[in-house]
Design an enzyme around this catalytic site. Structure first.
Site, PDB file in Angstrom:
ATOM      1  N   LYS A 110       0.938  -1.092  -0.150  1.00 38.70           N
ATOM      2  CA  LYS A 110       0.112   0.073   0.096  1.00 38.70           C
ATOM      3  C   LYS A 110       0.967   1.359  -0.122  1.00 38.70           C
ATOM      4  O   LYS A 110       0.430   2.385  -0.480  1.00 38.70           O
ATOM      5  CB  LYS A 110      -0.826   0.048   1.206  1.00 38.70           C
ATOM      6  CG  LYS A 110      -1.779  -1.290   1.608  1.00 38.70           C
ATOM      7  CD  LYS A 110      -2.559  -1.518   0.270  1.00 38.70           C
ATOM      8  CE  LYS A 110      -3.508  -2.921   0.278  1.00 38.70           C
ATOM      9  NZ  LYS A 110      -4.541  -2.754   1.264  1.00 38.70           N
ATOM     10  N   ASP A 111       2.115   1.176   0.332  1.00 43.29           N
ATOM     11  CA  ASP A 111       3.048   2.207   0.537  1.00 43.29           C
ATOM     12  C   ASP A 111       3.321   2.972  -0.956  1.00 43.29           C
ATOM     13  O   ASP A 111       3.490   4.103  -1.041  1.00 43.29           O
ATOM     14  CB  ASP A 111       4.426   1.924   1.136  1.00 43.29           C
ATOM     15  CG  ASP A 111       4.229   1.733   2.616  1.00 43.29           C
ATOM     16  OD1 ASP A 111       3.250   2.467   3.407  1.00 43.29           O
ATOM     17  OD2 ASP A 111       5.017   0.974   2.997  1.00 43.29           O
TER      18      ASP A 111
END
Length: 495
Positions: A110-111
């Site tokens: 998700k980063d």
């Protein structure tokens, strides 16, 4: 480029789609048409850094954003990743590769999007003349919440609130969220599962009463979940980058097809691969990997999406989902961009819990996707056996994708395309389950498990996780699923 709603009735700019997050009808924004990336453009991208590749892909959709500014934002976002290369490709053998997407600030894929979304959202608000403060609401099955909190902490003009299922995330994920720093953040555990968290957040987004009340208080709503195109778009870039890395390292020739196996819960990650294919990337088969909550496997094999089934809590909690929000975007494409049909199916899912697609849509679906699921025992066996053979430790979600990839390759020997398994989280985010898989030892303490895993695998411990032990817990609130809007009001009214 303009964006339209999967349920019709709305056409907006890319900036507005990102600032707004979700269409007024509850539909999701999709590009009015897919931009193309030519072979010549792919050749030009070979010598680019990851940040430059990401900017090139994003600008195809977000052409009202200044390219130089977008490129600088990408460079700033991906400079936060520990290993230098945000998305390294690891060669296992001539037919199998692992795309590591867990080297960012929160050790999860998700980063890749949420380090960039603050810029995309703030700029989107500026371009559309939004003056109010932005209130971001996030439902998370574990990884999105922490990545969003970290990305938006102390961001000017933004408040962010995260809801997660109280007993539905790993101990490490819960600790990451409950110790989050920042003056503009809030975290609430919910006495339910992720699907209920997600439904409650969507209800707030589509409630005119809620939106009006929040506007009177000086806030507009936006989302950091992958229902927001600004969250989805940066994920398209790493499929391009993986392909280009294979070409530049002489593993394949430009134009050869590549298959991807993706651990899948909310369908955003694998949808990004589909979008890359629609843009012209030579993608072969997309292998959709589920855990014991195998609703997507059943859907891809039968064309029937039926959420009326038992919900399981597994060792791969980020995939413990029965309502895969981003599937709506794929349904829209499979239907020939039929907004009425898409809307009807979403309504049937909400009220009846089931819908079925047409035969010609099933055929198109099966041309694009293969599907498999990995039970708890198979997850443990895959982690153990892969480490024994290759000395490569993987987390529980990646193991599901590896299991599905292995089954696909065994059953489709005539498909000579290399397989890239998308690794979505560091094994250190799930240390107890990974250590149990590797050694059979049930270690109760997460930090002891991290220490033992480091000894057993020699894999570097991410700095952000090693520091967690000494961070104070800030957020302990627990709420019922029908009380979340009240928690929102308490948060924004708090001085």
């Amino acid at each position: 480029m303009n964006f339209i709603s999967t349920r019709g009735g709305e056409t907006v700019s890319g900036a507005q789609a990102i600032a707004q997050g979700i269409a007024k009808s509850g539909g999701l924004f999709v590009p009015e048409q897919f931009p193309e990336v030519s072979r010549e453009e792919l050749e030009e991208m070979l010598g680019m850094s990851y940040a430059e590749r990401a900017a090139a892909v994003l600008h195809k959709y977000l052409d009202e954003y200044d390219y130089g500014e977008l490129k600088s934002a990408c460079e700033k976002a991906y400079a936060q990743f520990e290993e230098g290369d945000p998305a390294p490709l690891v060669k296992i053998d001539s037919s199998l590769y692992i795309l590591e997407l867990f080297h960012g600030p929160t050790c999860a894929f998700k980063d890749m999007a949420l380090t960039l979304l603050p810029y995309l959202l703030r700029k989107g608000c500026d371009l559309t003349g939004v003056k109010e403060q932005v209130l971001i609401l996030v439902a998370t099955s574990g990884d999105t919440g922490k990545a969003a909190l970290e990305g938006f902490k102390n961001a000017e003009g933004v408040k962010i609130m995260v809801f997660y299922p109280n007993d539905g995330v790993s101990k490490m994920q819960k600790l990451q969220m409950s110790t989050q720093e920042g003056d503009n953040v809030n975290v609430v555990a919910v006495r339910s599962n992720f699907d209920d968290c997600q439904t409650a957040v969507k209800t707030i987004f589509t409630s005119e009463t809620c939106k009006e009340e929040l506007k009177e208080k000086g806030y507009i709503l936006s989302s950091a979940n992958s229902i927001n195109f600004g969250r989805l778009a940066p994920q398209i870039a790493y499929y391009f980058s993986a392909y280009l890395d294979l070409v530049s390292s002489d593993q394949i020739s430009m134009g050869d097809k590549v298959n991807f196996a993706v651990p899948t819960g909310n369908f955003g990650n694998i949808l990004a691969a589909y979008y890359a294919k629609r843009m012209g990337l030579p993608v072969g088969k997309l292998v959709c990997a589920s855990n014991k909550n195998n609703i997507l496997t059943d859907f891809i094999k039968t064309g029937v999406y039926d959420k009326r089934r038992e919900f399981y809590k597994t060792m791969s909690p980020s995939m413990d989902i029965l309502i895969s929000s981003n599937l709506e975007r794929l349904l829209f494409e499979l239907s020939g961009r039929n907004t009425e049909r898409t809307k009807l199916r979403m309504e049937k899912l909400a009220f009846d819990g089931v819908f079925e697609i047409y035969d010609e849509e099933k055929e198109a679906l099966n041309e694009l996707f293969a599907a498999d699921f990995c039970g708890e025992d198979e997850t443990v066996e895959t982690i153990y056996e892969f480490f024994e053979e290759y000395q490569y430790p993987m987390d529980t979600h990646t193991a599901c994708a590896m299991y599905a990839a292995g089954n696909y390759m065994a059953a489709n020997k005539k498909d000579a395309a290399p397989m890239v398994v998308v690794s979505t989280a560091s094994p250190y985010k799930f240390p107890q389950d990974v250590m149990y898989a590797l050694t059979g030892n049930d270690i109760k303490d997460s930090f002891k498990a991290i220490k033992h895993m480091n000894i057993a695998t020699a894999m570097k411990v991410p700095k952000s996780l090693s520091k967690l032990r000494d961070k104070p817990v800030r957020f302990t609130a627990v709420a019922d699923k029908d009380k979340l809007y009240g928690e929102v009001l308490k948060f924004i009214d708090k001085k």
